[in-house]
Scaffold this motif. Structure first.
Motif, mmCIF file in Angstrom:
data_model
loop_
_atom_site.group_PDB
_atom_site.id
_atom_site.type_symbol
_atom_site.label_atom_id
_atom_site.label_comp_id
_atom_site.label_asym_id
_atom_site.label_seq_id
_atom_site.Cartn_x
_atom_site.Cartn_y
_atom_site.Cartn_z
ATOM 1 N N ASP A 185 22.104 61.356 28.269
ATOM 2 C CA ASP A 185 20.745 60.961 28.633
ATOM 3 C C ASP A 185 19.850 61.024 27.400
ATOM 4 N N LEU A 186 19.129 59.931 27.147
ATOM 5 C CA LEU A 186 18.150 59.867 26.068
ATOM 6 C C LEU A 186 16.804 59.540 26.703
ATOM 7 N N ASP A 187 15.870 60.439 26.586
ATOM 8 C CA ASP A 187 14.522 60.222 27.134
ATOM 9 C C ASP A 187 14.537 59.815 28.604
ATOM 10 N N GLY A 188 15.419 60.438 29.391
ATOM 11 C CA GLY A 188 15.452 60.198 30.833
ATOM 12 C C GLY A 188 16.286 59.017 31.277
ATOM 13 N N ARG A 223 18.363 65.513 20.425
ATOM 14 C CA ARG A 223 17.785 64.290 21.008
ATOM 15 C C ARG A 223 18.278 63.967 22.414
ATOM 16 N N LEU A 224 19.350 64.604 22.847
ATOM 17 C CA LEU A 224 20.038 64.180 24.062
ATOM 18 C C LEU A 224 20.165 65.304 25.085
ATOM 19 N N TYR A 283 24.281 58.986 18.169
ATOM 20 C CA TYR A 283 24.276 59.624 19.494
ATOM 21 C C TYR A 283 25.674 60.060 19.920
ATOM 22 N N LYS A 317 21.641 70.574 26.200
ATOM 23 C CA LYS A 317 20.594 69.907 25.420
ATOM 24 C C LYS A 317 20.941 69.948 23.936
#
Length: 179
Positions: free
Chosen positions: A72-75, A18-19, A113, A15
Motif C-alpha cells: 500500500d502506497l498512500d492508501g 514509504r509503504l 518500492y 510499515k
C-alpha cells in the motif's frame, strides 16, 4: 501462512519509510484485477489472465490468505508480496523452503518500492521464523527481477528450463546474529 508453521496471521501492518504491507481488503479488488490482467506484469509469468474472467472469479476480498501482503502506497494498493512454502513440483532445491514472490503495477515500477517491500517482508519473516532460508525464482530474461534478487541478497542455486524460458533459482540464507 500456507505451510510455514504456526505463524500468527494476519500480522500487524508492516510499515516502511514509504509503504505499508497489510492484509487485502475489499477496496483492493480493482487493483488485483489490474495486476493479474496486466500484460506488462505477466511478461515473464506466462501471460495475463482475461479481465472478464478475473471480474467473474475474483472474490470480494481478493487474495486474503496467509502469506499474501498488499503493498500500500498512500492508501492505494500498488503491488503484492507473497510468502509461501515452496512445493516439490517447483525445484527439489526449493522444496519446503519459504518462497518469495512479488507483483507490482507498472505505474509503481522504477521507484524502489519492490526492494523496500520485499526487504520489509523478509525482515518480518526473519522475526516470525528465525533461521528460515528463503528462495526466489525468476526468468533470467527479467533483468529487473534479477537485479532485485541480487539486491535482496539472493545467490544462484541453479538455472533450469520451464515455460519455454531459462529460470533462475536463488536462495537467501538466514541472517545469523554475529556474536
Amino acid at each position: 501462512m500456507t505451510g510455514l508453521g504456526t505463524v500468527a496471521w494476519p500480522p500487524a501492518p508492516i510499515k516502511t519509510e514509504r509503504l505499508v504491507l497489510r492484509e487485502s481488503e475489499a477496496r483492493d479488488r480493482t487493483a488485483f484485477i489490474e495486476l493479474h490482467a496486466s500484460p506488462e506484469v505477466h511478461t515473464y509469468l506466462g501471460g495475463p489472465r482475461s479481465r472478464d474472467e478475473l471480474e467473474r472469479e475474483m472474490p470480494e476480498v481478493p487474495e486474503q490468505w496467509p502469506g499474501s501482503f498488499v503493498v500500500d502506497l498512500d492508501g492505494a494498493m500498488i503491488g503484492q508480496i507473497l510468502l509461501r512454502r515452496a512445493t516439490e513440483h517447483r525445484r527439489p532445491a526449493a522444496a519446503g523452503k519459504a518462497d518469495l514472490g512479488y507483483l507490482f503495477l507498472p505505474s509503481a515500477w522504477g521507484f524502489g518500492y519492490a526492494a523496500e517491500a520485499c526487504a520489509a517482508a523478509l525482515g518480518w519473516l526473519a522475526g516470525a521464523l528465525p533461521g528460515e532460508p528463503v528462495v526466489l525464482t525468476t526468468q533470467t530474461a527479467n533483468v529487473s527481477s534479477m537485479r532485485l534478487a541480487a539486491k535482496l541478497g539472493f545467490t544462484e542455486v541453479e538455472r533450469f528450463e520451464a515455460w519455454d524460458a531459462e529460470q533462475w533459482l536463488g536462495m537467501r540464507s538466514p541472517v545469523t546474529p554475529s556474536g
